[in-house]
Design an enzyme around this catalytic site. Structure first.
Site, PDB file in Angstrom:
ATOM      1  N   LYS A  22      53.561  55.787  31.490  1.00 42.39           N
ATOM      2  CA  LYS A  22      54.777  56.266  30.833  1.00 42.39           C
ATOM      3  C   LYS A  22      54.966  57.762  31.099  1.00 42.39           C
ATOM      4  O   LYS A  22      56.058  58.208  31.453  1.00 42.39           O
ATOM      5  CB  LYS A  22      54.677  56.043  29.318  1.00 42.39           C
ATOM      6  CG  LYS A  22      55.788  56.718  28.525  1.00 42.39           C
ATOM      7  CD  LYS A  22      55.653  56.478  27.038  1.00 42.39           C
ATOM      8  CE  LYS A  22      54.819  57.481  26.300  1.00 42.39           C
ATOM      9  NZ  LYS A  22      55.434  58.796  26.088  1.00 42.39           N
ATOM     10  N   ASN A  23      53.882  58.524  30.942  1.00 46.86           N
ATOM     11  CA  ASN A  23      54.006  59.976  31.027  1.00 46.86           C
ATOM     12  C   ASN A  23      54.192  60.490  32.455  1.00 46.86           C
ATOM     13  O   ASN A  23      54.435  61.679  32.660  1.00 46.86           O
ATOM     14  CB  ASN A  23      52.795  60.659  30.378  1.00 46.86           C
ATOM     15  CG  ASN A  23      52.855  60.565  28.863  1.00 46.86           C
ATOM     16  OD1 ASN A  23      53.832  60.064  28.298  1.00 46.86           O
ATOM     17  ND2 ASN A  23      51.818  61.040  28.203  1.00 46.86           N
ATOM     18  N   CYS A 126      57.862  62.272  18.683  1.00 46.96           N
ATOM     19  CA  CYS A 126      56.833  61.917  17.698  1.00 46.96           C
ATOM     20  C   CYS A 126      56.622  63.076  16.716  1.00 46.96           C
ATOM     21  O   CYS A 126      56.598  64.230  17.115  1.00 46.96           O
ATOM     22  CB  CYS A 126      55.493  61.676  18.396  1.00 46.96           C
ATOM     23  SG  CYS A 126      55.253  60.026  19.015  1.00 46.96           S
ATOM     24  N   ARG A 131      55.604  71.408  17.719  1.00 48.42           N
ATOM     25  CA  ARG A 131      55.953  71.224  19.129  1.00 48.42           C
ATOM     26  C   ARG A 131      57.130  72.066  19.602  1.00 48.42           C
ATOM     27  O   ARG A 131      58.204  71.553  19.919  1.00 48.42           O
ATOM     28  CB  ARG A 131      56.220  69.745  19.409  1.00 48.42           C
ATOM     29  CG  ARG A 131      55.036  68.879  19.089  1.00 48.42           C
ATOM     30  CD  ARG A 131      55.276  67.434  19.418  1.00 48.42           C
ATOM     31  NE  ARG A 131      54.858  67.098  20.769  1.00 48.42           N
ATOM     32  CZ  ARG A 131      54.880  65.868  21.267  1.00 48.42           C
ATOM     33  NH1 ARG A 131      55.338  64.881  20.549  1.00 48.42           N
ATOM     34  NH2 ARG A 131      54.472  65.626  22.478  1.00 48.42           N
ATOM     35  N   ASP A 318      45.788  61.939  23.525  1.00 46.87           N
ATOM     36  CA  ASP A 318      46.462  60.641  23.383  1.00 46.87           C
ATOM     37  C   ASP A 318      45.477  59.480  23.200  1.00 46.87           C
ATOM     38  O   ASP A 318      45.904  58.341  23.015  1.00 46.87           O
ATOM     39  CB  ASP A 318      47.352  60.371  24.610  1.00 46.87           C
ATOM     40  CG  ASP A 318      48.631  61.199  24.579  1.00 46.87           C
ATOM     41  OD1 ASP A 318      48.921  61.831  23.543  1.00 46.87           O
ATOM     42  OD2 ASP A 318      49.346  61.214  25.604  1.00 46.87           O
ATOM     43  N   ARG A 410      57.415  51.884  22.422  1.00 46.56           N
ATOM     44  CA  ARG A 410      57.776  53.078  23.193  1.00 46.56           C
ATOM     45  C   ARG A 410      56.781  53.305  24.329  1.00 46.56           C
ATOM     46  O   ARG A 410      57.149  53.884  25.349  1.00 46.56           O
ATOM     47  CB  ARG A 410      57.754  54.324  22.283  1.00 46.56           C
ATOM     48  CG  ARG A 410      58.905  54.397  21.307  1.00 46.56           C
ATOM     49  CD  ARG A 410      58.881  55.719  20.571  1.00 46.56           C
ATOM     50  NE  ARG A 410      58.483  56.772  21.490  1.00 46.56           N
ATOM     51  CZ  ARG A 410      57.657  57.765  21.198  1.00 46.56           C
ATOM     52  NH1 ARG A 410      57.148  57.877  19.992  1.00 46.56           N
ATOM     53  NH2 ARG A 410      57.351  58.675  22.084  1.00 46.56           N
TER      54      ARG A 410
HETATM   55  C1  UD1 Z   1      52.704  65.574  26.802  1.00 47.35           C
HETATM   56  C2  UD1 Z   1      52.624  64.063  26.701  1.00 47.35           C
HETATM   57  C3  UD1 Z   1      51.923  63.660  25.404  1.00 47.35           C
HETATM   58  C4  UD1 Z   1      50.561  64.342  25.314  1.00 47.35           C
HETATM   59  C5  UD1 Z   1      50.675  65.842  25.549  1.00 47.35           C
HETATM   60  C6  UD1 Z   1      49.326  66.528  25.627  1.00 47.35           C
HETATM   61  C7  UD1 Z   1      54.530  63.195  27.885  1.00 47.35           C
HETATM   62  C8  UD1 Z   1      55.845  62.512  27.827  1.00 47.35           C
HETATM   63  N1  UD1 Z   1      53.959  63.506  26.724  1.00 47.35           N
HETATM   64  O1  UD1 Z   1      53.476  66.023  25.703  1.00 47.35           O
HETATM   65  O2  UD1 Z   1      51.762  62.238  25.411  1.00 47.35           O
HETATM   66  O3  UD1 Z   1      50.017  64.107  24.031  1.00 47.35           O
HETATM   67  O4  UD1 Z   1      51.376  66.112  26.769  1.00 47.35           O
HETATM   68  O5  UD1 Z   1      48.543  65.951  26.606  1.00 47.35           O
HETATM   69  O6  UD1 Z   1      53.996  63.428  28.959  1.00 47.35           O
HETATM   70  N2  UD1 Z   1      53.531  73.835  22.990  1.00 47.35           N
HETATM   71  C9  UD1 Z   1      54.010  75.052  22.613  1.00 47.35           C
HETATM   72  N3  UD1 Z   1      55.096  75.577  23.269  1.00 47.35           N
HETATM   73  C10 UD1 Z   1      55.701  74.906  24.292  1.00 47.35           C
HETATM   74  C11 UD1 Z   1      55.194  73.656  24.678  1.00 47.35           C
HETATM   75  C12 UD1 Z   1      54.110  73.149  24.011  1.00 47.35           C
HETATM   76  O7  UD1 Z   1      53.487  75.680  21.683  1.00 47.35           O
HETATM   77  O8  UD1 Z   1      56.678  75.433  24.845  1.00 47.35           O
HETATM   78  C13 UD1 Z   1      52.380  73.253  22.257  1.00 47.35           C
HETATM   79  C14 UD1 Z   1      52.781  71.989  21.532  1.00 47.35           C
HETATM   80  O9  UD1 Z   1      53.348  72.268  20.279  1.00 47.35           O
HETATM   81  C15 UD1 Z   1      51.465  71.273  21.405  1.00 47.35           C
HETATM   82  C16 UD1 Z   1      50.744  71.675  22.688  1.00 47.35           C
HETATM   83  O10 UD1 Z   1      51.402  72.823  23.175  1.00 47.35           O
HETATM   84  O11 UD1 Z   1      50.741  71.712  20.305  1.00 47.35           O
HETATM   85  C17 UD1 Z   1      50.729  70.595  23.756  1.00 47.35           C
HETATM   86  O12 UD1 Z   1      52.038  70.335  24.172  1.00 47.35           O
HETATM   87  P1  UD1 Z   1      52.404  69.847  25.641  1.00 47.35           P
HETATM   88  O13 UD1 Z   1      51.215  69.923  26.535  1.00 47.35           O
HETATM   89  O14 UD1 Z   1      53.639  70.560  26.054  1.00 47.35           O
HETATM   90  O15 UD1 Z   1      52.715  68.328  25.362  1.00 47.35           O
HETATM   91  P2  UD1 Z   1      54.044  67.518  25.679  1.00 47.35           P
HETATM   92  O16 UD1 Z   1      54.527  67.844  27.049  1.00 47.35           O
HETATM   93  O17 UD1 Z   1      54.968  67.612  24.541  1.00 47.35           O
END
Ligand code: UD1
Length: 432
Positions: A22-23, A126, A131, A318, A410
Site C-alpha cells: 500500500k505504502n 489515521c 502529524r 507499522d 484500508r
Molecule cells: C508513512 C507511512 C506510515 C508509516 C510512517 C512511518 C504511508 C502512506 N504511510 O507515513 O504507514 O507509519 O510513514 O514509517 O507511506 N512529521 C513531522 N513533520 C512532517 C512530517 C512528519 O513532524 O512534516 C512527523 C510525524 O508527525 C510523525 C513522524 O514524523 O511523528 C513520522 O512521519 P512520516 O515519516 O512523515 O510518516 P508518514 O509519511 O505520514
C-alpha cells in the site's frame, strides 16, 4: 457496517500470497501526475485507500483503466492499472478529498513540479498523533517555492513557473516529506540534494520508477538522494514491491497461532530487524524462493522481547501494535517503545478487553504475558491497531468481534480470505 469474527484456537498451515505494498502503491499512483504519458502499474493492491486515491487524482484530470482478470491469475492478486495525466485540469486538492487520506497531501509535490502552482488542503488520515507537514513545506521552500497557508490550504508557487534545485536537510527522516519533495525535485531546474532522506524500501520503489520515467536520481536506498532535474518525464511500466507490513503482520499471526505457513511473493530483505525480533520471540523463519516460511510449534513458549520503533531499517512502527499483541502471551514481561508517532497506543485499551496485561508510561508500554486471552467485542481504531486485535483473537478462548473494520480494508487486501486459506477461523459478518 461490516464486522470481523474470529474464533480463537486454530493453528495456521499453508500459504499466504502477499500483496503489493500500500505504502508504495500510493506514491507511485501519485507519480503519474508528473507526466502526460501513461504510467502502467502492476501488482496494485485492491484496498480502500488505493480506490480513494484514484478518486482524488481523477479530480486533477487523471484517466485510469484497470485490466481484468487474466489466465493464470488467482482471485487474490494485484491489479494492473494504466494511469494517464494528459493534462492537470485542476491544481487544487480540496479538503473533502485530502482529509480522507493523509498520503493524498503528496499530490502537492508533483503538481507543483509540473504546473508551478498547487493548492492542497492540509491532510487528515489515521488519528495517530498530530502529524504535521512542516518538513514537506521546508523542502518545497528549499526548491524556491513560496508557501502560504490560507483557510486550511497550502498554496505553493514556483517563481517563474518552475522549481529550482536546492539543498534539503530534513531534521527527521520523514517518509511522506521524502516522497513529496522527491517528486517535486525531479522536474526542478538543476540539482537537488536531499539529506537525511527516509530510506524505507517504498521510497526506493518510487525512485526506481521515477528513473524509469526519465528522472535522474542517485543514492537510492541511502539517506542522501541526489536529483538532476529534467524538463519532462515519460510513461513506463512498474511493478509495486511486496508489502513488508502485510508480510510482517502474517508472520506475527502465524507465530501467535502456531503452525507452518509460507508467505509468498515477498522477501525477508525488507524486514531486517523485525525478523530477528520475531525469531527471538520463538518463530522459526526460513528464507525460501519467492518468500518466507514461518513456523512455530504451539508448545514452544513465546519469549518476551523488547522492541523500540525506529525509521528504516529499524523496527517498523507499522508493526508495533501487532508485535505487542504477540507479546501479550509471552512467558514474562517486556517493553515496547514507540518513537515515531505519539499516541500510537490506541490498541492497548482494546487489547485489555481480551484480557491482556499492558501498562502505559509515556512512549513505552510494559506488557506482561498472560496464560489465556478471552474473546470479546472490540473496536478497530486505526489500520495497524486493527490487525493487532485480530492477532490477539487468534489465541483467545471463544469469539472476538472486531467492529469498525473499514480501517482494515484500508490496508489489508482479502484479509479474511488469506487467514481462512490457512485454517484460521476469521469470518466477515457483512451488513446489508
Ligand atoms: C508513512 C507511512 C506510515 C508509516 C510512517 C512511518 C504511508 C502512506 N504511510 O507515513 O504507514 O507509519 O510513514 O514509517 O507511506 N512529521 C513531522 N513533520 C512532517 C512530517 C512528519 O513532524 O512534516 C512527523 C510525524 O508527525 C510523525 C513522524 O514524523 O511523528 C513520522 O512521519 P512520516 O515519516 O512523515 O510518516 P508518514 O509519511 O505520514
Amino acid at each position: 457496517m461490516d464486522r470481523i469474527k474470529i474464533t480463537g484456537g486454530k493453528q495456521m498451515h499453508g500459504e499466504i500470497p502477499i500483496s503489493g505494498a500500500k505504502n508504495a502503491a500510493l506514491p507511485l499512483i501519485i507519480a503519474s501526475l508528473l507526466t502526460d504519458e501513461t504510467l502502467t502499474l502492476r501488482n496494485v493492491p485492491r484496498l480502500a485507500d488505493v480506490s480513494m486515491l484514484f478518486r482524488i487524482i481523477a479530480n486533477h484530470g487523471v484517466d485510469q483503466s484497470f485490466d481484468g482478470k487474466r489466465t493464470g491469475n488467482s482471485d487474490i492478486g494485484g491489479q494492473t492499472v494504466h494511469i494517464t495525466a494528459r493534462e492537470i485540469v485542476d491544481t487544487t486538492a480540496p479538503y473533502e478529498l485530502v482529509s480522507k487520506m493523509r498520503a493524498s497531501f503528496w499530490v502537492l509535490g508533483p503538481i507543483l513540479g509540473r504546473c508551478g502552482y498547487a493548492k492542497v488542503s492540509l491532510p487528515g488520515g489515521c488519528a495517530i498523533g498530530t502529524r504535521p507537514v512542516d518538513l514537506h513545506l521546508e523542502g518545497f521552500k528549499a526548491l524556491g517555492a513560496s508557501i502560504d497557508l490560507v483557510d486550511g490550504y497550502v498554496i505553493a508557487k514556483a517563481p517563474g513557473g518552475r522549481l529550482k534545485g536546492g539543498k534539503v536537510n530534513f531534521s527527521f527522516a520523514s517518509v511522506g516529506a521524502t516522497h513529496n519533495v522527491l517528486m517535486a525535485a525531479v522536474l526542478a531546474e538543476g540539482e537537488t540534494v536531499i539529506e537525511n532522506a527516509a530510506r524505507e524500501p517504498e521510497i526506493g520503489d518510487l525512485a526506481n520508477c521515477l528513473n524509469k520515467m526519465g528522472a535522474k536520481i542517485t543514492g537510492i536506498g541511502s539517506s542522501t538522494l541526489t536529483i538532476q532535474g529534467v524538463e519532462k518525464l515519460h510513461g513506463t511500466t512498474h511493478s509495486v514491491l511486496p508489502d513488508r507490513i502485510e508480510t510482517g503482520t502474517y508472520a506475527i499471526a502465524v507465530t501467535m497461532a502456531g503452525g507452518d505457513v509460507t508467505l509468498t511473493n515477498t522477501s525477508a530483505e525488507y524486514l531486517p530487524v523485525f525478523l530477528d525480533k520475531l525469531t527471538e520471540a520463538g518463530a522459526t523463519i526460513t528464507e525460501v524462493e519467492n518468500g518466507i516460511r514461518v513456523q512455530r510449534d504451539p508448545k514452544t513458549p513465546i519469549k518476551p522481547v523488547d522492541v523500540t520503533t525506529q525509521v528504516y531499517p529499524g523496527f517498523p512502527t507499522d508493526l508495533q501494535a501487532q508485535f505487542m499483541a504477540l507479546m501479550t502471551i509471552a512467558e514474562g514481561s517486556c517493553f515496547v517503545r514507540e518513537t515515531i508517532f505519539e499516541n500510537r497506543f490506541m490498541h492497548v485499551q482494546e487489547l485489555a478487553r481480551l484480557g491482556c496485561n499492558i501498562t502505559l508510561n509515556g512512549d513505552t508500554a510494559k506488557i506482561t504475558g498472560v496464560k489465556q486471552l478471552r474473546g470479546a467485542p472490540v473496536m478497530a481504531t486505526d489500520l495497524r491497531a486493527s490487525a493487532s486485535l485480530i492477532i490477539a483473537a487468534l489465541v483467545a478462548e471463544g469469539d472476538t468481534i472486531v467492529n469498525r473494520v473499514y480501517h482494515l480494508d484500508r490496508g489489508f487486501e482479502h484479509l479474511e480470505n488469506k487467514f481462512r486459506g490457512c485454517g484460521a477461523d476469521v469470518e466477515r459478518l457483512s451488513e446489508e
